[in-house]
Design an enzyme around this catalytic site. Structure first.
Site, PDB file in Angstrom:
ATOM      1  N   ASN A  11       0.865  -1.181   0.000  1.00  0.00           N
ATOM      2  CA  ASN A  11       0.000   0.000   0.000  1.00  0.00           C
ATOM      3  C   ASN A  11       0.905   1.236   0.000  1.00  0.00           C
ATOM      4  O   ASN A  11       1.492   1.574   1.032  1.00  0.00           O
ATOM      5  CB  ASN A  11      -0.895  -0.037   1.248  1.00  0.00           C
ATOM      6  N   LYS A  13       0.117   4.218  -0.194  1.00  0.00           N
ATOM      7  CA  LYS A  13      -0.517   5.387   0.444  1.00  0.00           C
ATOM      8  C   LYS A  13      -0.307   6.624  -0.446  1.00  0.00           C
ATOM      9  O   LYS A  13      -0.390   6.499  -1.659  1.00  0.00           O
ATOM     10  CB  LYS A  13       0.002   5.564   1.872  1.00  0.00           C
ATOM     11  N   HIS A  99      -9.532   1.068   5.244  1.00  0.00           N
ATOM     12  CA  HIS A  99      -8.209   1.285   5.864  1.00  0.00           C
ATOM     13  C   HIS A  99      -8.367   2.270   7.025  1.00  0.00           C
ATOM     14  O   HIS A  99      -9.153   3.213   6.940  1.00  0.00           O
ATOM     15  CB  HIS A  99      -7.217   1.821   4.827  1.00  0.00           C
ATOM     16  N   GLU A 101      -6.668   4.668   7.959  1.00  0.00           N
ATOM     17  CA  GLU A 101      -6.425   6.074   7.615  1.00  0.00           C
ATOM     18  C   GLU A 101      -7.649   6.684   6.929  1.00  0.00           C
ATOM     19  O   GLU A 101      -7.873   7.889   7.007  1.00  0.00           O
ATOM     20  CB  GLU A 101      -5.146   6.187   6.765  1.00  0.00           C
ATOM     21  N   GLU A 169      -5.082  -5.026  10.703  1.00  0.00           N
ATOM     22  CA  GLU A 169      -4.089  -3.950  10.821  1.00  0.00           C
ATOM     23  C   GLU A 169      -4.351  -3.168  12.112  1.00  0.00           C
ATOM     24  O   GLU A 169      -5.136  -2.203  12.102  1.00  0.00           O
ATOM     25  CB  GLU A 169      -4.200  -2.988   9.634  1.00  0.00           C
ATOM     26  N   GLY A 175       2.911   2.155  10.845  1.00  0.00           N
ATOM     27  CA  GLY A 175       3.898   3.233  10.701  1.00  0.00           C
ATOM     28  C   GLY A 175       4.641   3.579  11.971  1.00  0.00           C
ATOM     29  O   GLY A 175       5.290   4.616  12.052  1.00  0.00           O
ATOM     30  N   SER A 215       3.791  -2.249  10.351  1.00  0.00           N
ATOM     31  CA  SER A 215       5.243  -2.304  10.573  1.00  0.00           C
ATOM     32  C   SER A 215       5.862  -3.648  10.193  1.00  0.00           C
ATOM     33  O   SER A 215       6.761  -4.150  10.878  1.00  0.00           O
ATOM     34  CB  SER A 215       5.587  -1.936  12.025  1.00  0.00           C
TER      35      SER A 215
HETATM   36  P1  13P Z   1       3.210   0.266   7.650  1.00  0.00           P
HETATM   37  O1  13P Z   1       3.708  -1.002   7.007  1.00  0.00           O
HETATM   38  O2  13P Z   1       3.930   1.486   7.194  1.00  0.00           O
HETATM   39  O3  13P Z   1       3.131   0.126   9.143  1.00  0.00           O
HETATM   40  O4  13P Z   1       1.687   0.469   7.135  1.00  0.00           O
HETATM   41  C1  13P Z   1       0.795  -0.576   7.212  1.00  0.00           C
HETATM   42  C2  13P Z   1      -0.430  -0.199   6.462  1.00  0.00           C
HETATM   43  O5  13P Z   1      -1.168   0.677   6.857  1.00  0.00           O
HETATM   44  C3  13P Z   1      -0.690  -0.906   5.201  1.00  0.00           C
HETATM   45  O6  13P Z   1      -1.985  -0.662   4.739  1.00  0.00           O
END
Ligand code: 13P
Length: 260
Positions: A11, A13, A99, A101, A169, A175, A215
């Site tokens: 992803n 983002k 997601h 976010e 997740e 992150g 992560s």
């Molecule tokens: P990270 O791998 O940066 O922690 O992000 C995970 C994520 O949100 C994937 O959709």
């Protein structure tokens, strides 16, 4: 023994900054995966403006295209939204939905439900994200994941379950560099499977893949995959590093092959 083909999704983002950089990242990712035969399915989810160029770069289809979000309506006066027919027309075969976010930006369970219904009708794969904000000592996070799942999975026809992927997740792991332990991931996978079995019957477990995201790095992928017993990963930060992303794919793939 693994019952599923692994799936590893990057992803991206809101990265990288330009189409030129996206092209470089995609080509470097393809190179890092290499030519060796893999059984793992791989996809990347670039920002919308880059999708059609990424489709052009992947004639071999070794890397599938995923979208980071979608709007449930097909066409019309919905400024700023992107529909499933649009995504399908540029080669998208899976869509990330719910997601954290997007949820933090105001997306509700009710909207996620509508998006999932539209995705199932369109024939593409839904990668449904669930996860708690924080862990507590009373296990309330199981209830949070259960509520998100029950709302998302309502009314999905049993006949279409192979189009369903669930990504666990935990928000606190995204992150932050702090991943869930393999033990916690395994426990949550079993819990998710219990809900799936409860709603669709036990055979459904064989059709629905459960991924972990939060992560994931080349240093923890082996443990999370083997001991967490997930069917793959949803990867943010590490997918922007093509060499690391390639290594994670091969870690999952080697393990899956050795368990065939
Ligand atoms: P990270 O791998 O940066 O922690 O992000 C995970 C994520 O949100 C994937 O959709």
């Amino acid at each position: 023994m693994k019952t599923h083909t692994p799936l590893v999704v990057g992803n991206w983002k809101m990265n990288p900054a330009t189409l030129g950089d996206a092209r470089k990242l995609f080509l470097a990712t393809r190179k890092a995966i290499g030519r060796k035969k893999i059984i793992t399915q791989v996809a990347v989810a670039p920002p919308f403006p880059f999708l059609s160029e990424m489709e052009r770069l992947s004639p071999s289809q070794r890397i599938g295209l995923s979208a980071q979000d979608v709007f449930f309506e097909s066409i019309g006066a919905h400024t700023g939204e992107v529909s499933l027919p649009m995504l399908k027309s540029v080669g998208v075969t899976s869509v990330i939905v719910g997601h954290s976010e997007r949820r933090a930006a105001g997306e509700t369970d009710a909207e996620i439900y509508k998006d999932i219904q539209a995705i199932f009708k369109s024939g593409v794969t839904a990668i449904v994200c669930v996860g708690e904000q924080a862990r507590d000592s009373h296990g309330n996070y199981f209830g949070i994941v259960e509520a998100q799942l029950r709302s998302a999975l309502r009314d999905i026809p049993k006949s279409k379950l192979s189009q369903l992927v669930i990504a666990y997740e935990p928000v606190w792991a995204i992150g932050t560099g702090k991943h869930a332990t393999a033990e916690d991931v395994h426990e949550m996978k079993l819990f998710i499977q219990k809900i799936v079995a409860d709603q669709f019957g036990r055979p459904a477990i064989k059709k629905v893949r459960v991924l972990y995201g939060g992560s994931v790095k080349e240093t923890n992928a082996q443990e999370l995959f083997e001991d967490g017993r997930v069917d793959g990963f949803l990867i943010g930060g590490a997918s922007l590093n093509p060499v690391e992303f390639g290594k994670i794919i091969h870690i999952a793939d080697d393990y899956a092959k050795s368990n065939l």
